[in-house]
Scaffold this active site. Structure first.
Site, PDB file in Angstrom:
ATOM      1  N   ASP A 138       0.840  -1.191   0.000  1.00 14.23           N
ATOM      2  CA  ASP A 138       0.000   0.000   0.000  1.00 14.23           C
ATOM      3  C   ASP A 138       0.885   1.255   0.000  1.00 14.23           C
ATOM      4  OD1 ASP A 138       0.719  -1.100   2.521  1.00 14.23           O
ATOM      5  OD2 ASP A 138      -0.844   0.027   3.549  1.00 14.23           O
TER       6      ASP A 138
ATOM      7  N   GLU B 222      12.622   1.963   6.833  1.00 12.17           N
ATOM      8  CA  GLU B 222      11.707   0.962   6.284  1.00 12.17           C
ATOM      9  C   GLU B 222      11.950   0.727   4.800  1.00 12.17           C
ATOM     10  OE1 GLU B 222       7.619   2.062   6.155  1.00 12.17           O
ATOM     11  OE2 GLU B 222       8.014   4.096   5.463  1.00 12.17           O
TER      12      GLU B 222
END
Length: 544
Positions: A314, A500
């Site tokens: 996403d 991340e």
């Protein structure tokens, strides 16, 4: 084409007094954290830069009291609304505290295999970071009727970091693998037990450990986690005691998210990410609401963004008609190749587990299911002209091959035998696999979405490296591992942070795009570096 749905009956454990009640999958009853005028007013006010902040704030009073107080204020007065929030809510994450890891110890057993001094230093820093990311839920600061959005699980867990203050489903697979390598077997076991509790409570594993995630899951990697734990420990009693949970997780995906696809006169039962909702995501409320109003069909848009969030990707142009416009998201028309490859591997693992437990009937059942899915993957997701795998658009009866996505290689990751020599596939994806200094970008199209070029993510590096080693391409596996480990090292050397995602074009530079600023921590990045250093420690170097 037939969609399969099952309404699951939820078991509510009354020992957890701060759990929010839910009446079915996709329905959280909280009028604070999941839907309602209070949530809409606060999130649309722009009070918090990140919409997730508010839904992670426990209440100071009962839900009924908070809603009554809200009914008395002038909700158009921003100052009054701010004061209401301050008076009635605790800071975000007040019910999550640092946990002690009883099996954390030094020195690391695999440290001796790392020859490079800089990488030894990196390994020690990563190992220390587990203590920073180790959390547990603690409701002692909450009143007896106060409400939190968190699932109050019993054991310690590892969070990704940054805005992600709770544990997440698919992130945790790589974390468990790294914990096992690092000698933290009890912590890994406790994490698995947390998931079993959540599965028992809700009938499935949500996206993350918050009630506002109760209408969606994430890539189904619980069975992979259990496999990693068993292979590391040979704990047959653990497997025997918990095999029913693994069956239950598989059955959820088959019962609730299956789709029948007809191809060349045959019917194949496959799976897709599927969420139905007429409301924005609570943790991304304002963004969803505004995009939904502009999309032309708000409910369809909300359902599609939640389904994409369930995918873990996403967001990505994989899911868009127009790759540059999220408002054209249509994941409801897509059967993802990576999800079905993961489920193929789940079927093979469950076959192996049931054979170990002498459950021959169930082992045969999973063998047959795996054989059918193997055939389906090579029938539905294979483009015989381009000679590649890709996501399947069932509305157009077409495999998506216009752009390169690393997930197109998912069947190879999980031991599906392709219709042609795998070297042909690797040649097509050579540019994204080997041309960038920081590792493998998620795709070859720059859309400013975080799961597209130039962003580089940890998870698929692990799977790609594993596949290359199994297929006797050790030098290519080392090439990929070297570039990714080096970029993480360079970023850490410069900033003392782990991110991340990273930028494919600049070593050590964090990635960009998506709904929020890049997050530091970072659970699965740290984990994959540990996995790769454990495997290649003697051959890895640093170049910054």
């Amino acid at each position: 084409m037939k969609f399969s749905f099952i309404l699951l009956i939820l078991i509510i454990n009354t020992n957890y007094c701060h759990f929010q009640l839910i009446d079915s999958i996709g329905k959280c009853l909280s009028k604070i954290f999941c839907h309602g005028e209070l949530l809409h007013t606060v999130q649309m006010s722009g009070m918090f830069r990140d919409s997730k902040t508010f839904v992670d704030m426990p209440t100071r009073y009962s839900e009924i009291q908070v809603l009554h107080k809200f009914s008395l204020i002038d909700r158009t007065n921003f100052t009054e609304l701010q004061q209401f929030i301050e008076d009635n809510f605790l800071p975000s994450g007040s019910d999550i505290v640092t946990a002690e890891l009883i099996d954390w110890h030094q020195p690391l057993s695999f440290l001796t295999r790392i020859k490079n001094f800089n990488l030894r230093h990196l390994a020690n820093s990563l190992h220390s970071r587990w203590r920073k990311l180790a959390k547990k839920f603690d409701d002692t600061n909450l009143c007896s009727r106060c409400k939190t959005s968190a699932f109050l699980t019993q054991n310690a867990f590892i969070v990704p970091g940054g805005r992600f203050i709770e544990y997440y489903y698919w992130d945790t697979y790589w974390i468990v693998e790294a914990l096992l390598i690092s000698g933290m077997t009890q912590t890994a076991k406790g994490i698995l037990l947390n998931f079993f509790d959540i599965l028992q409570l809700n009938g499935f594993i949500p996206n993350g450990a918050q009630i506002y995630y109760l209408n969606r899951s994430q890539p189904p990697l619980l069975i992979h986690m259990a496999y990693a734990y068993y292979k590391h420990t040979s704990d047959i009693e653990f497997l025997k005691n918990n095999i029913n949970f693994l069956d239950k997780e598989y059955e959820f995906w088959m019962n609730y998210k299956s789709i029948d696809v007809f191809k060349n006169g045959e019917k194949f039962t496959l799976n897709q990410y599927r969420v139905v909702s007429d409301k924005p995501r609570p943790e991304s409320y304002k963004e969803d609401y505004l995009n939904g109003q502009e999309s032309g069909n708000a409910s369809q848009y909300y359902s599609n963004v939640m389904s994409a969030a369930e995918s873990g990707w996403d967001f990505s142009s994989r899911w868009f008609k127009d790759p540059m416009d999220i408002r054209t998201i249509f994941i409801d028309k897509i059967v993802p190749v990576d999800l079905n490859s993961i489920l193929y591997r789940n079927e093979k693992i469950l076959q192996e587990f049931h054979l170990l437990l002498s459950n021959e009937q169930k082992a045969n059942k999973y063998k047959n299911l795996a054989d059918l899915r193997h055939k389906a993957i090579n029938s539905v997701f294979w483009d015989p002209v381009v000679k590649t795998y890709g996501d399947y658009n069932y509305e157009m009866d077409k495999v998506q091959t216009k752009y390169l996505y690393v997930t197109d290689l998912a069947p190879l990751w999980f031991n599906v035998t392709p219709p042609v020599d795998d070297e042909h596939l690797l040649k097509r994806y050579k540019s994204i696999l080997f041309d960038f200094v920081s590792g493998i970008p998620a795709s070859n199209i720059n859309t400013h979405q975080q799961w597209d070029f130039p962003n580089v993510w940890a998870p698929y590096h692990h799977w790609t490296v594993d596949y290359l080693i199994r297929s006797n391409r050790a030098s290519q596996a080392l090439n990929i591992a070297q570039r990714f480990v080096n970029t993480v090292y360079c970023g850490w050397k410069k900033t003392s942070n782990f991110y991340e995602k990273y930028n494919a074009n600049e070593e050590g530079k964090f990635g960009y795009g998506g709904e929020y600023v890049v997050q530091e921590g970072f659970g699965w990045t740290n984990a994959v570096v540990v996995i790769l250093m454990n495997r290649f420690g003697h051959s890895l170097h640093t170049f910054c």
